[in-house]
Design a protein around this motif. Structure first.
Motif, PDB file in Angstrom:
ATOM      1  N   TYR A 117       0.830  -1.195   0.000  1.00 35.38           N
ATOM      2  CA  TYR A 117       0.000   0.000   0.000  1.00 35.38           C
ATOM      3  C   TYR A 117       0.868   1.250   0.000  1.00 35.38           C
ATOM      4  O   TYR A 117       0.644   2.180  -0.779  1.00 35.38           O
ATOM      5  CB  TYR A 117      -0.919   0.003   1.218  1.00 35.38           C
ATOM      6  CG  TYR A 117      -1.705   1.286   1.403  1.00 35.38           C
ATOM      7  CD1 TYR A 117      -1.364   2.211   2.389  1.00 35.38           C
ATOM      8  CD2 TYR A 117      -2.793   1.562   0.588  1.00 35.38           C
ATOM      9  CE1 TYR A 117      -2.083   3.372   2.548  1.00 35.38           C
ATOM     10  CE2 TYR A 117      -3.521   2.725   0.743  1.00 35.38           C
ATOM     11  CZ  TYR A 117      -3.166   3.627   1.731  1.00 35.38           C
ATOM     12  OH  TYR A 117      -3.885   4.778   1.885  1.00 35.38           O
ATOM     13  N   GLU A 120       2.190   1.917  -3.293  1.00 31.43           N
ATOM     14  CA  GLU A 120       1.155   2.427  -4.202  1.00 31.43           C
ATOM     15  C   GLU A 120       0.959   3.925  -3.974  1.00 31.43           C
ATOM     16  O   GLU A 120       0.865   4.710  -4.917  1.00 31.43           O
ATOM     17  CB  GLU A 120      -0.156   1.674  -3.954  1.00 31.43           C
ATOM     18  CG  GLU A 120      -1.240   1.968  -4.982  1.00 31.43           C
ATOM     19  CD  GLU A 120      -2.619   1.440  -4.593  1.00 31.43           C
ATOM     20  OE1 GLU A 120      -2.733   0.733  -3.560  1.00 31.43           O
ATOM     21  OE2 GLU A 120      -3.581   1.735  -5.312  1.00 31.43           O
TER      22      GLU A 120
ATOM     23  N   ARG B  70      -9.715  -2.099   2.780  1.00 35.18           N
ATOM     24  CA  ARG B  70      -8.517  -2.811   2.343  1.00 35.18           C
ATOM     25  C   ARG B  70      -7.423  -1.819   1.978  1.00 35.18           C
ATOM     26  O   ARG B  70      -7.707  -0.670   1.653  1.00 35.18           O
ATOM     27  CB  ARG B  70      -8.866  -3.701   1.141  1.00 35.18           C
ATOM     28  CG  ARG B  70      -9.862  -4.796   1.484  1.00 35.18           C
ATOM     29  CD  ARG B  70     -10.284  -5.569   0.264  1.00 35.18           C
ATOM     30  NE  ARG B  70     -11.074  -4.766  -0.659  1.00 35.18           N
ATOM     31  CZ  ARG B  70     -11.383  -5.158  -1.889  1.00 35.18           C
ATOM     32  NH1 ARG B  70     -10.952  -6.297  -2.360  1.00 35.18           N
ATOM     33  NH2 ARG B  70     -12.113  -4.392  -2.658  1.00 35.18           N
ATOM     34  N   PRO B  71      -6.174  -2.248   2.039  1.00 33.38           N
ATOM     35  CA  PRO B  71      -5.079  -1.304   1.758  1.00 33.38           C
ATOM     36  C   PRO B  71      -4.844  -1.051   0.267  1.00 33.38           C
ATOM     37  O   PRO B  71      -3.852  -1.478  -0.313  1.00 33.38           O
ATOM     38  CB  PRO B  71      -3.871  -1.968   2.412  1.00 33.38           C
ATOM     39  CG  PRO B  71      -4.174  -3.416   2.402  1.00 33.38           C
ATOM     40  CD  PRO B  71      -5.668  -3.538   2.515  1.00 33.38           C
ATOM     41  N   PHE B  72      -5.826  -0.380  -0.360  1.00 34.57           N
ATOM     42  CA  PHE B  72      -5.622   0.109  -1.731  1.00 34.57           C
ATOM     43  C   PHE B  72      -5.936   1.581  -1.702  1.00 34.57           C
ATOM     44  O   PHE B  72      -6.841   2.006  -0.974  1.00 34.57           O
ATOM     45  CB  PHE B  72      -6.594  -0.547  -2.727  1.00 34.57           C
ATOM     46  CG  PHE B  72      -6.676  -2.033  -2.638  1.00 34.57           C
ATOM     47  CD1 PHE B  72      -7.897  -2.675  -2.679  1.00 34.57           C
ATOM     48  CD2 PHE B  72      -5.531  -2.811  -2.537  1.00 34.57           C
ATOM     49  CE1 PHE B  72      -7.994  -4.054  -2.618  1.00 34.57           C
ATOM     50  CE2 PHE B  72      -5.617  -4.193  -2.462  1.00 34.57           C
ATOM     51  CZ  PHE B  72      -6.853  -4.803  -2.504  1.00 34.57           C
ATOM     52  N   LYS B  73      -5.274   2.378  -2.549  1.00 33.64           N
ATOM     53  CA  LYS B  73      -5.533   3.806  -2.530  1.00 33.64           C
ATOM     54  C   LYS B  73      -6.994   4.088  -2.860  1.00 33.64           C
ATOM     55  O   LYS B  73      -7.628   4.962  -2.285  1.00 33.64           O
ATOM     56  CB  LYS B  73      -4.600   4.531  -3.504  1.00 33.64           C
ATOM     57  CG  LYS B  73      -4.730   6.036  -3.361  1.00 33.64           C
ATOM     58  CD  LYS B  73      -3.448   6.777  -3.529  1.00 33.64           C
ATOM     59  CE  LYS B  73      -3.461   8.164  -2.936  1.00 33.64           C
ATOM     60  NZ  LYS B  73      -4.702   8.901  -3.024  1.00 33.64           N
ATOM     61  N   SER B  74      -7.542   3.307  -3.804  1.00 33.10           N
ATOM     62  CA  SER B  74      -8.932   3.556  -4.182  1.00 33.10           C
ATOM     63  C   SER B  74      -9.870   3.324  -3.007  1.00 33.10           C
ATOM     64  O   SER B  74     -10.922   3.930  -2.908  1.00 33.10           O
ATOM     65  CB  SER B  74      -9.331   2.682  -5.367  1.00 33.10           C
ATOM     66  OG  SER B  74      -8.934   1.349  -5.131  1.00 33.10           O
ATOM     67  N   THR B  76      -8.883   3.615   0.388  1.00 31.99           N
ATOM     68  CA  THR B  76      -8.652   4.589   1.452  1.00 31.99           C
ATOM     69  C   THR B  76      -9.144   5.970   1.027  1.00 31.99           C
ATOM     70  O   THR B  76      -9.604   6.747   1.846  1.00 31.99           O
ATOM     71  CB  THR B  76      -7.168   4.650   1.855  1.00 31.99           C
ATOM     72  OG1 THR B  76      -6.385   4.873   0.683  1.00 31.99           O
ATOM     73  CG2 THR B  76      -6.736   3.362   2.516  1.00 31.99           C
ATOM     74  N   TYR B  82      -6.944   2.423   6.007  1.00 31.87           N
ATOM     75  CA  TYR B  82      -7.169   0.987   5.964  1.00 31.87           C
ATOM     76  C   TYR B  82      -7.333   0.412   7.371  1.00 31.87           C
ATOM     77  O   TYR B  82      -6.847   0.974   8.349  1.00 31.87           O
ATOM     78  CB  TYR B  82      -6.030   0.262   5.232  1.00 31.87           C
ATOM     79  CG  TYR B  82      -4.646   0.606   5.720  1.00 31.87           C
ATOM     80  CD1 TYR B  82      -3.834   1.493   5.025  1.00 31.87           C
ATOM     81  CD2 TYR B  82      -4.153   0.056   6.903  1.00 31.87           C
ATOM     82  CE1 TYR B  82      -2.568   1.820   5.477  1.00 31.87           C
ATOM     83  CE2 TYR B  82      -2.890   0.380   7.357  1.00 31.87           C
ATOM     84  CZ  TYR B  82      -2.106   1.260   6.649  1.00 31.87           C
ATOM     85  OH  TYR B  82      -0.853   1.588   7.097  1.00 31.87           O
TER      86      TYR B  82
ATOM     87  N   TYR C 272      -6.462  -9.444   1.797  1.00 28.25           N
ATOM     88  CA  TYR C 272      -6.403  -7.989   1.989  1.00 28.25           C
ATOM     89  C   TYR C 272      -7.241  -7.519   3.171  1.00 28.25           C
ATOM     90  O   TYR C 272      -7.582  -6.342   3.269  1.00 28.25           O
ATOM     91  CB  TYR C 272      -6.750  -7.223   0.712  1.00 28.25           C
ATOM     92  CG  TYR C 272      -5.646  -7.303  -0.320  1.00 28.25           C
ATOM     93  CD1 TYR C 272      -5.868  -7.898  -1.564  1.00 28.25           C
ATOM     94  CD2 TYR C 272      -4.369  -6.826  -0.035  1.00 28.25           C
ATOM     95  CE1 TYR C 272      -4.840  -7.997  -2.498  1.00 28.25           C
ATOM     96  CE2 TYR C 272      -3.341  -6.917  -0.962  1.00 28.25           C
ATOM     97  CZ  TYR C 272      -3.590  -7.510  -2.196  1.00 28.25           C
ATOM     98  OH  TYR C 272      -2.574  -7.602  -3.127  1.00 28.25           O
ATOM     99  N   TRP C 420     -14.863   0.784  -8.967  1.00 29.83           N
ATOM    100  CA  TRP C 420     -14.474   1.188  -7.616  1.00 29.83           C
ATOM    101  C   TRP C 420     -13.007   1.630  -7.592  1.00 29.83           C
ATOM    102  O   TRP C 420     -12.631   2.508  -6.817  1.00 29.83           O
ATOM    103  CB  TRP C 420     -14.644   0.019  -6.639  1.00 29.83           C
ATOM    104  CG  TRP C 420     -16.055  -0.322  -6.280  1.00 29.83           C
ATOM    105  CD1 TRP C 420     -17.180   0.432  -6.484  1.00 29.83           C
ATOM    106  CD2 TRP C 420     -16.495  -1.518  -5.654  1.00 29.83           C
ATOM    107  NE1 TRP C 420     -18.292  -0.234  -6.021  1.00 29.83           N
ATOM    108  CE2 TRP C 420     -17.896  -1.438  -5.498  1.00 29.83           C
ATOM    109  CE3 TRP C 420     -15.835  -2.674  -5.187  1.00 29.83           C
ATOM    110  CZ2 TRP C 420     -18.655  -2.453  -4.913  1.00 29.83           C
ATOM    111  CZ3 TRP C 420     -16.590  -3.682  -4.604  1.00 29.83           C
ATOM    112  CH2 TRP C 420     -17.975  -3.564  -4.471  1.00 29.83           C
ATOM    113  N   ARG C 421     -12.194   0.998  -8.439  1.00 26.34           N
ATOM    114  CA  ARG C 421     -10.760   1.276  -8.424  1.00 26.34           C
ATOM    115  C   ARG C 421     -10.384   2.468  -9.300  1.00 26.34           C
ATOM    116  O   ARG C 421      -9.303   3.018  -9.158  1.00 26.34           O
ATOM    117  CB  ARG C 421      -9.979   0.055  -8.942  1.00 26.34           C
ATOM    118  CG  ARG C 421     -10.093  -1.178  -8.097  1.00 26.34           C
ATOM    119  CD  ARG C 421      -9.288  -2.306  -8.728  1.00 26.34           C
ATOM    120  NE  ARG C 421      -7.874  -1.986  -8.749  1.00 26.34           N
ATOM    121  CZ  ARG C 421      -7.048  -2.139  -7.728  1.00 26.34           C
ATOM    122  NH1 ARG C 421      -7.491  -2.614  -6.598  1.00 26.34           N
ATOM    123  NH2 ARG C 421      -5.780  -1.819  -7.850  1.00 26.34           N
ATOM    124  N   LEU C 429     -10.800   9.639  -7.265  1.00 29.62           N
ATOM    125  CA  LEU C 429     -11.773   8.606  -7.601  1.00 29.62           C
ATOM    126  C   LEU C 429     -12.683   9.087  -8.733  1.00 29.62           C
ATOM    127  O   LEU C 429     -13.219  10.183  -8.681  1.00 29.62           O
ATOM    128  CB  LEU C 429     -12.632   8.275  -6.379  1.00 29.62           C
ATOM    129  CG  LEU C 429     -11.887   7.603  -5.227  1.00 29.62           C
ATOM    130  CD1 LEU C 429     -12.797   7.504  -4.012  1.00 29.62           C
ATOM    131  CD2 LEU C 429     -11.399   6.214  -5.648  1.00 29.62           C
TER     132      LEU C 429
END
Lengths: 309, 230, 489
Positions: A117, A120, B70-74, B76, B82, C272, C420-421, C429
């Motif tokens: 993370y 990223e 979950r630890p994704f930028k999208s 957080t 997270y 995750y 979502w991503r 976003l």
């Protein structure tokens, strides 16, 4: 008839996969996760189809052979046939892959999702934060709209009109008219030491004049829709100076800084402090909470003010 | 060996049992204590919040909403920082959820307010046009189960030493403690006082009147719980 | 070889079979209802709080898993076991009583479950929703089944246990362990004297609770939705087709590796999340390894049919079982690939997962139980199946239903995950959550239609079954060898 069956099953598999791809294509971008997922979807359909066709073919064209074991159960016998070669090899390969993965790929004792993370985020920051450091108004507006649509619309509405007074209406809030509202109705909840601004400090007409003066001369916004009222407003402003200061700067942070009014800086103040106002409560969107970056706040501010223009 | 086993079901059973036990022992036991440790700032739920959690479970909100960032930028960017294991230390059971028909709610207390929830639970499309979430008018009439919530809090305090009535260090260095009344009557009073604070920001007359009368509708408890999710 | 013809006692098998069909109808109907509730939220409020998605979802999952599927498993056990162990229940009064206790306690649990779940009495843990009083009855009916297994195996004539028996034994042993561990809870009333008497609080908290739940959920899928169904196909396919199982070695290796590896894959539900990274990696990797044992059994069954294409063409029962094997392969590959970390990053929480679930549930479990029922009915009721034509119509209707279901969910899930991503050109976003809901809505409708088709097919099945047991031509012994007698109406 039955070759056609297999062909139609294969066509169906291809069609389904193509539809999935077609719909999802616009979102794939260069995101590795997206690319891998589409490949995965194809692999699932593909491998199943390939293997099924192989075995259906054997059902069709091969025949049962082998040595039977001695026993049978309710008439069911078993052959002593060997393991299918492809199957056995694949099994061994997955085990080899597993060992590699545990020791080298995503080592059991070393891989960290938080580390992944952080990487990223660093990549993201390197790419974006510096690029838009000195964004122009148009870019900020565009950026702000995007953020607004995700973060602000559930309370403020898609058009920013406050959804029937459930939240602030940006067609008037932050404008000259907004000042009139605050004077007539009072204002509270931004957490200033001077606390609540009482309602009705001035009548509506006087409020309009004061608003005019504030927009033109106090705020860095610098202009008003009613310049003829500035003089009158300046005199009436004395009522306000008691809390906001002669310069309108907010008496060392104990009340609202009117020099920011009408600019995105004012919006940023609200984002940082939240507001428990008359309509309801607005949560905070603070930089310290890693909810918004300073550039995002400026962008939102720019956009929100554009809603009233 | 297998032919031998196939004639002896008892040993077959033992071997089956051993084959599957391996995984549970190797994966669940080693980190059991570690991941149970609460993080700084994690507090047990108050009785009112637990009653709200009870409403959440009763209507299976967890079937459509997750509580795991979950630890994704999208993620957080959308939901907040997270998740950390210790945040869930007092969640019995955990409500991580397995589906997002609706958004994640782990930190919903940070960006949704009492009055927003009030509007949303009564009529979701009033604040989110095109929402597919059902309306929950029954939550405005049914009363929250305060007694069972207190029983649950008291149980976890007794059996699992959940730190009620103890000063707990917070992120800013101060200490806060979560009160748990020792009798159910006192717990009811405490819950009502807490409910009054929630209702102060609400507009539905029937709910306000109910709390006036000393009753706590489910929606008040649910909102208290949602607001605690930070 | 024993030439004495045994008279088997199918009483309890029959009861479970009928229960399977009734609970299948109820479970599928609720499934269709909730599918449309998701697309048209107004439907949620037709029956006050009792008709909301939240209440009905648990009702659907439990009726299907513990109702339809488990009942089918039990019916098959009481049929298959006697035949491959070469012993009849008539030979043990005790075991006959045990079987009946099994059935009636099971039925009690179903009724209690229906009522309590509608009322919102639930622990919230998936497939573990029953509160502790119902759990006690589950233990009772499960134990009575276990005693039945041990008893029948104990008095068997056929000393060597057939493959199906290993799988049934594994089901019994492991579900017992899983269920006990995951449902461990403290009833709050007995500690404090306050609140609802049936309320309990989970023994585990937070991440530990999730780990136990993940271990439980994954392995319930194995030991209720896979293992006993494999037990069924290893009997019903070779028996119906009159073919010998392709490879004993393959069945042996698949069995042991399946039960060993499946348990290690439990972490794949928690990728995750906040469980330790290494647990997630183990779960992810062993899910990949798991593909092979799963496919091993499916391949063994397909190869058992080598050269029997014309049976596939002419016998709807074989069609159901071959299609079941296909969906078994498809959904096990799907699940394993979804467990790859990068794919999971996209797929978790989306509709791609229910798509996977229903491939297995409708395609593998549903079809296999239907085939089993069609095979057992002529033997148990001594009647010819009423209409072969209706079986074929049912097969195609349901297959189309499944295809609509999983395709719509694939499109919905994958697109939703990507949306979502998605980030816009500024790195922010690109889509709000509601954007994804708007996108997904048409696919919810298509999924509902798929469900209706499957349900309608199931109604054809129930009708065919009913007509069979009331009007079907009575059969002689010699007609009951392999291919199930079907009237070509």
């Amino acid at each position: 008839m039955n070759d056609k069956l297999i062909m139609s099953a294969v066509m169906l598999a291809i069609v389904i996969f193509s539809i999935v791809y077609a719909v999802a294509d616009q979102y794939i971008g260069d995101d590795t996760v997206n690319i891998l997922s589409i490949i995965a979807a194809g692999a699932i359909v593909g491998f199943t189809a390939i293997v099924m066709i192989q075995y259906l073919n054997q059902i069709k064209n091969d025949h049962a052979t082998g040595e039977l074991i001695e026993n049978n159960w309710d008439g069911i016998g078993e052959y002593k046939n060997e393991l299918p070669f492809g199957w056995a090899i694949s099994f061994v390969l997955t085990l080899v892959f597993t060992i590699w993965y545990f020791l080298s790929g995503y080592p059991l004792n070393a891989f960290s999702q938080i580390g992944q993370y952080n990487e990223e985020v660093n990549i993201h920051n390197a790419k974006f934060e510096t690029t838009f450091e000195n964004a122009d108004e148009e870019t900020l507006n565009d950026m702000g709209e995007s953020i607004f649509l995700v973060q602000c619309t559930p309370c403020h509405g898609v058009t920013g009109n406050g959804i029937d007074a459930k939240a602030a209406d940006f067609r008037t809030w932050g404008t000259e008219e907004g000042i009139v509202n605050s004077i007539v109705n009072g204002s509270r909840g931004l957490g200033y030491a001077m606390s609540e601004m009482p309602a009705g400090l001035l009548g509506v007409n006087d409020a309009k004049a004061v608003a005019s003066y504030i927009m033109a001369e106090i705020s860095t916004y610098g202009k008003t829709s009613s310049p003829e009222l500035i003089e009158q407003g300046k005199i009436l402003y004395n009522t306000c100076a008691a809390c906001h200061g002669d310069d309108g700067k907010g008496m060392y942070g104990t009340s609202a800084d009117l020099t920011k009014y009408g600019t995105s800086a004012f919006v940023i103040d609200v984002l940082q402090s939240g507001k428990k106002g008359f309509i309801g409560t607005m949560p905070t969107y603070r930089v310290e909470d890693q909810v918004m970056t300073p550039i995002q706040q400026r962008a939102v501010g720019t956009f929100i003010l554009s809603l009233s223009k | 060996m297998f032919h031998w086993l196939e004639k002896r079901p008892f040993f077959l059973g033992i071997l089956i049992f051993l084959s599957v036990s391996f995984a549970g022992i190797v994966t669940i036991l080693p980190s059991f204590a570690d991941i149970a440790r609460p993080t700084v700032g994690t507090k047990p739920y108050t009785v009112l919040e637990l009653a709200g959690r009870g409403v959440y479970i009763k209507d299976s909100c967890n079937a459509c909403h997750s509580q795991m960032v979950r630890p994704f930028k999208s993620e957080t960017d959308r939901y907040g920082i997270y998740s950390l294991s210790g945040e869930y230390a007092y969640d019995r059971p955990s409500l991580w959820g397995s589906k997002r028909t609706g958004p994640d709610l782990l930190r919903v207390g940070n960006y949704r307010t009492t009055d927003w929830h009030e509007n949303h639970m009564l009529n979701p499309t009033s604040v989110v046009p095109d929402s597919l979430m059902p309306k929950y008018p029954h939550m405005f009439k049914n009363l929250a189960n305060i007694d069972t919530a207190w029983a649950e809090a008291e149980t976890v305090r007794k059996v699992f030493s959940v730190p009620y009535n103890e000063p707990l260090i917070q992120k800013d260095g101060t200490y806060q403690s979560v009160k748990l009344a020792s009798t159910i009557e006192e717990a009811r009073t405490d819950a009502l006082a807490e409910a009054k604070l929630v209702v102060a920001d609400m507009k539905t007359k029937s709910v306000i009147d109910a709390v006036e009368r000393g009753e706590i509708p489910e929606i008040v408890a649910l909102i208290a719980y949602m607001n605690s999710l930070k | 070889m024993d030439t004495r013809t045994l008279e088997y006692d199918y009483t309890v098998s029959k009861w479970f079979l009928i229960t399977t069909i009734i609970l299948g109808i109820i479970g599928l109907l609720i499934g269709v209802i909730i599918a449309f509730e998701m697309a048209y939220p107004e439907l949620n409020n037709l029956f006050g709080e009792y008709g909301t998605f939240g209440r009905l979802r648990a009702l659907h999952t439990n009726t299907i898993i513990y109702g339809f599927i488990l009942s089918g498993v039990f019916s098959s056990w009481y049929y298959i076991a006697q035949r491959v162990l070469k012993v009849s229940l008539h030979e043990s009064h005790f075991l006959q009583i045990m079987a009946k206790i099994h059935y009636f306690t099971y039925l009690l649990v179903i009724v209690l479950a229906l009522v309590s779940l509608l009322l919102g009495i639930t622990t919230s843990k998936e497939y573990s929703e029953f509160e502790w009083p119902i759990d006690i009855f589950v233990v009772i009916f499960w134990l009575s089944w276990g005693i039945g297994i041990a008893g029948l195996v104990g008095i068997r004539r056929e000393k060597s246990l057939y493959i199906s028996i290993w799988y049934f034994m594994a089901t019994f042993l492991i579900v017992a362990v899983l269920y006990l561990f995951n449902n461990m809870s403290i009833p709050t009333y007995f500690v404090t004297g306050a609140g609802d008497w049936y309320h309990s609080v989970s023994m585990y908290a937070g991440s530990n609770d999730a780990m136990v739940q993940g271990w439980f959920g994954n392995n319930m899928v194995e030991f209720v939705l896979t293992v006993p169904i494999i037990a069924m196909i290893y009997y019903f396919l070779p028996k119906e087709a009159g073919q010998a199982v392709y490879s004993y070695k393959l069945s042996l290796i698949s069995f042991w590796t399946l039960i060993f590896v499946y348990f290690l894959a439990g972490g794949h539900n928690l990728i995750y999340s906040t469980v330790p990274d290494w647990v997630q990696t183990v779960g992810s990797l062993f899910s990949i390894v798991l593909i092979l044992p799963s496919w091993g059994n499916a391949i063994n069954m397909l190869l058992t049919m080598k050269g029997e294409w014309q049976q596939l063409q002419t016998n709807p029962l074989i069609k159901f079982m071959i299609m079941a094997s296909t969906f078994y392969m498809f959904s096990t590959l799907e699940g394993s690939i979804q467990a790859i970390k990068s794919v999971n990053a996209l797929a978790h929480f989306t509709d791609w997962i229910p798509g996977h679930v229903h491939n297995g549930a409708l395609g593998w479990d549903g079809f296999m139980i239907i085939a089993a029922a069609f095979h057992m009915a002529p033997r148990i009721f001594r009647r010819e199946i009423y209409s072969k034509k209706l079986m074929n119509i049912q097969f195609w209707t349901q297959t189309v239903g499944i295809v609509l279901y999983f395709s719509s969910m694939w499109i919905a899930g994958i697109t939703q995950g990507m949306m979502w991503r998605a980030a816009d050109q500024y790195g922010n976003l690109a889509h709000s959550f509601i954007d994804t809901v708007i996108m997904i809505h048409p696919y919810f409708v298509i999924r509902g239609v798929g469900g209706i088709l499957y349900f309608v097919g199931f109604l054809f099945f129930a009708y065919n079954f009913y007509k069979t047991i009331t009007l079907g031509r009575k059969l002689e012994d010699h007609e009951l060898k392999n291919v199930s007698p079907m009237a070509t109406v």
